[in-house]
Design a protein around this motif. Sequence first.
Motif, PDB file in Angstrom:
ATOM      1  N   LEU A 107       0.816  -1.206   0.000  1.00 37.36           N
ATOM      2  CA  LEU A 107       0.000   0.000   0.000  1.00 37.36           C
ATOM      3  C   LEU A 107       0.855   1.264   0.000  1.00 37.36           C
ATOM      4  N   LYS A 108       2.103   1.174   0.484  1.00 39.22           N
ATOM      5  CA  LYS A 108       2.969   2.346   0.567  1.00 39.22           C
ATOM      6  C   LYS A 108       3.579   2.734  -0.779  1.00 39.22           C
ATOM      7  N   ASP A 109       3.595   1.816  -1.741  1.00 38.91           N
ATOM      8  CA  ASP A 109       4.220   2.102  -3.033  1.00 38.91           C
ATOM      9  C   ASP A 109       3.230   2.865  -3.911  1.00 38.91           C
ATOM     10  N   TRP A 110       3.118   4.171  -3.663  1.00 39.52           N
ATOM     11  CA  TRP A 110       2.119   4.985  -4.355  1.00 39.52           C
ATOM     12  C   TRP A 110       2.374   5.062  -5.852  1.00 39.52           C
ATOM     13  N   LYS A 111       3.662   5.043  -6.269  1.00 34.55           N
ATOM     14  CA  LYS A 111       3.981   5.133  -7.690  1.00 34.55           C
ATOM     15  C   LYS A 111       3.385   3.954  -8.452  1.00 34.55           C
ATOM     16  N   LEU A 112       3.497   2.764  -7.894  1.00 32.63           N
ATOM     17  CA  LEU A 112       2.970   1.554  -8.538  1.00 32.63           C
ATOM     18  C   LEU A 112       1.453   1.647  -8.693  1.00 32.63           C
ATOM     19  N   HIS A 113       0.766   2.121  -7.657  1.00 32.51           N
ATOM     20  CA  HIS A 113      -0.695   2.207  -7.717  1.00 32.51           C
ATOM     21  C   HIS A 113      -1.150   3.276  -8.713  1.00 32.51           C
ATOM     22  N   ILE A 114      -0.406   4.361  -8.795  1.00 32.54           N
ATOM     23  CA  ILE A 114      -0.747   5.414  -9.762  1.00 32.54           C
ATOM     24  C   ILE A 114      -0.589   4.895 -11.193  1.00 32.54           C
ATOM     25  N   ILE A 115       0.492   4.144 -11.441  1.00 21.75           N
ATOM     26  CA  ILE A 115       0.703   3.567 -12.775  1.00 21.75           C
ATOM     27  C   ILE A 115      -0.433   2.617 -13.141  1.00 21.75           C
ATOM     28  N   VAL A 116      -0.825   1.779 -12.184  1.00 19.51           N
ATOM     29  CA  VAL A 116      -1.918   0.827 -12.433  1.00 19.51           C
ATOM     30  C   VAL A 116      -3.212   1.569 -12.729  1.00 19.51           C
ATOM     31  N   LEU A 117      -3.522   2.574 -11.915  1.00 21.63           N
ATOM     32  CA  LEU A 117      -4.745   3.351 -12.133  1.00 21.63           C
ATOM     33  C   LEU A 117      -4.719   4.045 -13.491  1.00 21.63           C
ATOM     34  N   PHE A 118      -3.568   4.597 -13.847  1.00 17.29           N
ATOM     35  CA  PHE A 118      -3.413   5.273 -15.139  1.00 17.29           C
ATOM     36  C   PHE A 118      -3.666   4.302 -16.289  1.00 17.29           C
TER      37      PHE A 118
END
Length: 267
Positions: free
Chosen positions: A4-15
């Motif tokens: 949950l702390k890896d915000w960059k990974l989640h932003i890429i997935v959402l994008f």
Amino acid sequence: MSLLKDWKLHIIVLFFVLIGEAIGVKQFNLGVGTVALFPMLYVLIMGGIVSFPKLKLMNETQMKRAAGILGISFLLFVAKLGSMLGPSLPKIFDAGVSLAVQEVGHVLGTIIIGLPIALLIGMKREAIGATFSIDREPNLAIISEKYGADSPEGRGALGVYICGTVFGAIYLAILAGFLGSLGIFHPISLAMGAGVGSGSMMAAASGALAVTFPNDAEDIALFAAAANLISTILGTYLCVFFSLPVTARLYEWLEPKIGRLRKEAAK
């Protein structure tokens, strides 16, 4: 919590998800059939591009975390399919023979077609590991136990496993959509064929079929999941007691013949 702390990974997935949904389903008529492209396919391709090492957009740690998230996602996907399987058990029992027979194609197709091709392109004992199954996790364990992970057979199995992981979902999604558009096969037959023992490949193929046959989308997901479960469980025993011994025996018989033909053609 680190996931949950890896915000960059989640932003890429959402994008990627937003881009995929914005593009939507695209179909291309090739004359003899239609190729259907759908959001999951776009996301798979984009994910492969950003994870390319030379681009340095994602590091190895982030890729491992992404793999962990993917595992969790598939657990949710399988849980959803399981909730569909229960109420639809009568349908599955009615198609019991068909579901059992579809496993024969998964086993014999890789051996009868794959083994001669592997030998013709110059593979040696690697061909045994590469063609006795579609080489997912249980099949890798079988090869490692029988021959060892660092054996030629183990390297052949691992090579197919990696190719299936990288390209398998994309290939099956395009193939399933194309075969469905031909109008030759029943959508439920294609759905059963989508259950090859790999969750990602099954999801990609059944997703493409659902786009091609929107009225049968629920049954397609149902039968693909049932076939995938049978392939995983029954396929393991078939590989141990049938396909691996048969592939090894056929290799000993075919290699002197096909290997000699290849050497003569190269002269």
